[in-house]
Design an enzyme around this catalytic site. Structure first.
Site, PDB file in Angstrom:
ATOM      1  N   ASP A   1      27.604 -11.544  -9.860  1.00 40.47           N
ATOM      2  CA  ASP A   1      28.372 -10.795 -10.847  1.00 40.47           C
ATOM      3  C   ASP A   1      27.393  -9.915 -11.627  1.00 40.47           C
ATOM      4  OD1 ASP A   1      27.081 -12.501 -12.560  1.00 40.47           O
ATOM      5  OD2 ASP A   1      28.861 -13.613 -13.156  1.00 40.47           O
TER       6      ASP A   1
ATOM      7  N   THR B   1     -11.277  -6.599 -15.288  1.00 39.05           N
ATOM      8  CA  THR B   1     -12.422  -6.455 -16.187  1.00 39.05           C
ATOM      9  C   THR B   1     -13.703  -6.121 -15.426  1.00 39.05           C
ATOM     10  OG1 THR B   1     -12.608  -8.874 -16.064  1.00 39.05           O
ATOM     11  CG2 THR B   1     -11.632  -7.946 -18.050  1.00 39.05           C
TER      12      THR B   1
ATOM     13  N   LEU C   1     -10.624 -10.286 -11.180  1.00 42.44           N
ATOM     14  CA  LEU C   1     -12.081 -10.236 -11.358  1.00 42.44           C
ATOM     15  C   LEU C   1     -12.767  -9.368 -10.318  1.00 42.44           C
ATOM     16  CD1 LEU C   1     -12.565 -14.035 -12.135  1.00 42.44           C
ATOM     17  CD2 LEU C   1     -12.871 -12.152 -13.766  1.00 42.44           C
TER      18      LEU C   1
ATOM     19  N   ASP D   1     -17.370 -10.920 -23.107  1.00 41.34           N
ATOM     20  CA  ASP D   1     -17.988 -12.015 -22.337  1.00 41.34           C
ATOM     21  C   ASP D   1     -18.686 -11.590 -21.047  1.00 41.34           C
ATOM     22  OD1 ASP D   1     -17.392 -13.888 -24.207  1.00 41.34           O
ATOM     23  OD2 ASP D   1     -15.862 -14.936 -23.059  1.00 41.34           O
TER      24      ASP D   1
ATOM     25  N   ARG E   1     -12.473  -3.865 -23.662  1.00 43.26           N
ATOM     26  CA  ARG E   1     -12.500  -5.044 -24.532  1.00 43.26           C
ATOM     27  C   ARG E   1     -13.754  -4.963 -25.393  1.00 43.26           C
ATOM     28  NH1 ARG E   1     -12.081 -11.522 -23.093  1.00 43.26           N
ATOM     29  NH2 ARG E   1     -13.803 -11.158 -21.671  1.00 43.26           N
TER      30      ARG E   1
ATOM     31  N   VAL F   1      -9.968 -20.282 -20.305  1.00 46.47           N
ATOM     32  CA  VAL F   1     -11.247 -20.986 -20.429  1.00 46.47           C
ATOM     33  C   VAL F   1     -11.541 -21.277 -21.902  1.00 46.47           C
ATOM     34  CG1 VAL F   1     -13.727 -20.894 -20.030  1.00 46.47           C
ATOM     35  CG2 VAL F   1     -12.173 -20.054 -18.279  1.00 46.47           C
ATOM     36  N   ASP F   2     -11.511 -20.237 -22.740  1.00 53.25           N
ATOM     37  CA  ASP F   2     -11.794 -20.474 -24.157  1.00 53.25           C
ATOM     38  C   ASP F   2     -10.671 -21.239 -24.852  1.00 53.25           C
ATOM     39  OD1 ASP F   2     -14.266 -19.438 -24.028  1.00 53.25           O
ATOM     40  OD2 ASP F   2     -13.842 -17.562 -25.040  1.00 53.25           O
TER      41      ASP F   2
END
Lengths: 432, 432, 432
Positions: free
Chosen positions: C387, C15, C258, C51, C83, C190-191
């Protein structure tokens, strides 16, 4: 009529037998529990007309609930949710439970004003939950109450009930039920263990981590509150507290209490500590360091440290490393962690709020300490980034505290003694 | 026609290749397995016409199943559930599986009287399970059997199948299927690992604790029986037994066996031991204490104890504590646990039943022992409260024993040798 | 128009803030990220208009995404999935997200050719997912795109969303939605921690093993790809790698990054190592042995070994055993495990394929080594049966490698340097 289903959190779920055989006053235990105040009084009190009371005493138990609530309910600081009898496999038991609900909630009997809901044990699939909900609705109509005004809590003690929790969100709000009344999802590990047919060598209960996760998740998805089951070994205070810490990491913040002593522990444990502390991972065992004049000292034998002038020798459980100061600090940072106090959390939140108001989206929260191992002192310091999401997630214990502060004025004195007036005041208002 | 889907528990699920290439008697392994008796004979025998048998040999394998069952099925002490071919993604494979079922269950072929059901591998979502169920129904109609009389077991080896288990309870009993025939839910971790695309550094299988929980829960909610998948490392008997202990704490009491040796282990492991034992947590490692003349002795070096006259020094993994006798006993109680024998469990149950009949709802079960560490003897004693719920949960291994005792007369001699005639007799009748 | 939703695996989800306040070029970070190539470039790049970007900057952020994609998108080697903003509880936020999607995907703005889809955060139940899907469909119609051509990924950060994943398989393919567009299921711990109201003493995030299992299973059942959330402690490279290893055992092969440094780690970690290694369980701590001239040496103090002529004394964490050579080898086999290299895995696969082509269904793969502890050398050797099922399950890292090799030509040089040209070539073609 005043209803009080306003709690966002429930720390304690305290059960009391409703009628004792062979006692002069069969309601003795109920009367004693109704007098509890402050940290000894639970958030939710459960006069238990099911497993805690002998089958032959349950009609008398229902009457005792009525009498004690009518007499002492006004002064009781928590909510009151009697547990009635119910079983997914027994229509007779369900019918008996219905009759007890009808009687306990009858306004003419005088208990209704201090009655917040009922706890239904031994539920099965979601259709079984709906049968109970329907009885609540009938009770409400018979007694002129608003639909949904009596809260319904359930004990999850079967695989079928565990599966039902995931459907709650979809079923709530349908025109043919009033499942919005759902309040607590309470795990009942003893009967769950029986239903799952689990065996352990010592006969102890399995940990059931997946059940507790699913209960917490079910509560989150349906706006209910998750509560863990009873901890039988009443003398094992450490074990009870460890279980709560484990539960809290799953989002399950409430737990069953069997004694006023357990209520005190469970009312206190989920709140942040009054004093911060440093933990050290001593070769796999977590040890709290002892503060001596501002220095955090490790007194055990699992870690040793010697200062050899320009370098250090650190031994953890027999494995030696020779390190320079920077490497030593790095290594110790990896082994230590800080448990913030209530005061620390409020400080961090206020600091972040000030930064945010000034237009900064993220700040570093720093923790520093001087450690001492084998007489050698080392200064360590660690940063953690706080952004909006960190702030929101870190806020949970404070939101819990504020819910307690609002709904339990009888605990204000205890809280002030624990934290100081000043900390309580700041904690009660931060973030609002 | 006699059907035998009466087992409440299945300890062992033993697979055998149905047709070997290049052998004079391609049914050699089937013939050998059909002769197993006693602890070497599984609760459920699975002639495996899927993964254990080469694709080119599967028509011959189906014929071998018929021949061996017709010949030796009458004498085989367990149930017989051949695994046929199936795949959620292949209509061809499903069609082939259907044809094999039709043939094996044909009463004219002589195997039907000793056939209890089929095992369906590689199922997907619940609609895929229904396709298999529909084939069972057609087979039953073609051959004049009652609908639902052939049991269906599935191997859970995909995320889709894991999700389907939670729906079983809702789907059973609908007029368009006969899913009441469902019997075993068997985890298949090798193919599940592939389907989930999991990777481990060593190439070993992940533990999949959540899958096993979900399978056990699915079985509990739908009245089925949960069975764990194969344990490949045949020489690692300790590892196999540890896996079973872990499974049992999840309510998964059955496990796959690849050899008669594994069958013996898996038939024995879930039953309580013949002799009780004390375990000591020696700095994180659980050690069974050695009994010497009624004293339980710790012989390791992880814990040391010295008696210094009026106090004791206890060292656990290097951490020393100086304790008086009461504190020492307390500390040791925290480190020890008792594994009750079959005899102990029966005793406790009888004791509780007598108390209950006399009107007492809860009793304390006491365990005492003399421990010895570094030559120092210490007496410890611990209580556990037993109420109706404890009794019911503790009863599971006994209920399992009674199910074995009823359905496996061929194991009576082995059980009597393991426990003594007297213990077997009391265990067979307690609680009824 | 070229669409590229062809990835079977996604290792990295990187992100980038879309608009920085107070910078001359608010798109600075986007521009820098768009220039990443090779191991620093992620499989999925996520310009983050939620965010990571201040609320006041999000309109400018949407415009920056357009500008940077139009300018540099052609050269970017990974997929691009911005996003946008979304929240299950806020229609205003959802409307804003819809407007940003409409604008970013507008072909007249020039970004569409390099746009692969959008990431929707904070989704709730499955009906909330459908609202987002409907906006995708409208955007596609407005801009003349085929329905379902824009991929939809979601962040799982609520209990409700965790529950929704299990429904995806049932809902996909219904005529009123285009949920076949679903691509990534990304955990947002986190959320999620906030939504579940979990608390830990130190304020660190819980591990949430059940959530990660459920996400991986949901992805498996619905043909999506599971990705773990961000690892905040950017300096803790070991911790980030340990988390990935743990995730991979759950079938969750992707992780959030990050920084470009984290991208390199996360692009590399799920691929097999270039060199095999032996691990030793040193009294509960796993240690990688050091190779010295073909001998694998243990240098720690937790295990000691002495050769006493006709027998050996092995001490593990203070517990001594006297063993003959066979028993010693057995004991060491139990304590060691081998981590195969890419080369080893390719070898084993080729060996199995050759045997299979020659009509053999299972082979033994042998690993041998000379270990050295306290100067004493011991030869060990271990077999594992392969196998068809073992082969299929072991193949996952190779299939991942082949997906990388096909879709990320910009990483070919790095891979050749890591493994050698020869190994890369064999790994790229084995099993096809």
């Amino acid at each position: 009529m005043e209803r009080r289903h306003t709690r966002k959190f429930v720390r304690t779920f305290f059960t009391t037998p409703t009628a004792l055989e062979g006692e002069e006053d069969s309601a003795k235990m109920l009367n004693r529990a109704a007098d509890l105040r402050g940290m000894e009084a639970p958030d939710v009190w459960v006069p238990d007309n099911e497993d805690a009371t002998a089958p032959s005493m349950r009609d008398e138990g229902a009457q005792n609930i009525i009498d004690v609530l009518a007499d002492k309910g006004d002064g009781f600081p928590g909510e009151v949710h009697p547990r009635i009898v119910w079983h997914r496999d027994s229509p007779t038991t369900r019918h008996q439970g219905f009759k007890h609900m009808l009687e306990i909630a009858d306004p003419d009997n005088g208990a209704l004003d201090n009655l917040d809901g009922f706890v239904i044990p031994e539920v099965g699939g979601i259709d079984d939950w709906k049968k109970a909900d329907e009885f609540f609705t009938i009770v409400e109509h018979e007694h002129g109450l608003e639909e949904g005004s009596l809260a319904m809590s359930v004990i999850i003690e079967s695989g079928a009930a565990e599966l039902a929790m995931r459907k709650l969100r979809d079923e709530m709000g349908k025109p043919d039920n009033n499942l919005e009344r759902m309040f607590l999802l309470v795990d009942g590990e003893v009967d769950y263990t029986k239903d799952m047919r689990a065996i352990t060598p010592t006969g102890g209960l399995p940990e059931w981590p997946e059940l507790r996760h699913n209960t917490s998740r079910g509560a989150s998805a349906a706006g209910c509150i998750a509560v863990d089951g009873p901890y039988d070994d009443i003398r094992d205070v450490d074990g009870y507290n460890e279980r709560m810490t484990d539960n809290q990491a799953k989002g399950m913040l409430g737990i069953w209490s069997l004694t006023p002593g357990q209520v005190v522990e469970a009312n206190t444990n989920p709140l942040p500590p009054a004093t911060g502390s440093w933990l050290l991972d001593a070769d796999g065992r977590e040890v709290e360091l002892t503060e001596e004049d501002g220095v955090f000292v490790y007194n055990g034998d699992r870690i040793s440290l010697t200062d050899e002038g320009d370098e250090y020798v650190l031994a953890v459980g027999g494995d030696e490393q020779t390190l320079d100061e920077d490497a030593l600090v790095d290594e110790l940072l990896g082994l230590t962690s800080y448990v913030p106090s209530m005061d620390d959390i409020v400080d961090s939140m206020e600091e972040f709020e000030a930064a945010r108001d000034a237009g900064t989206g993220a700040i570093a929260i720093t923790r520093s300490a001087t450690l001492e191992i084998d007489g050698v002192e080392v200064d360590i310091s660690t940063d953690r980034m706080w952004d909006e999401a960190t702030y929101q997630a870190a806020k949970t214990p404070i939101t819990l505290f504020q819910d307690v502060y609002e709904h339990r004025p009888d605990q204000h004195d205890d809280l002030a003694e624990l934290y100081s007036e000043d900390v309580v005041e700041r904690a009660a208002s931060v973030g609002n």
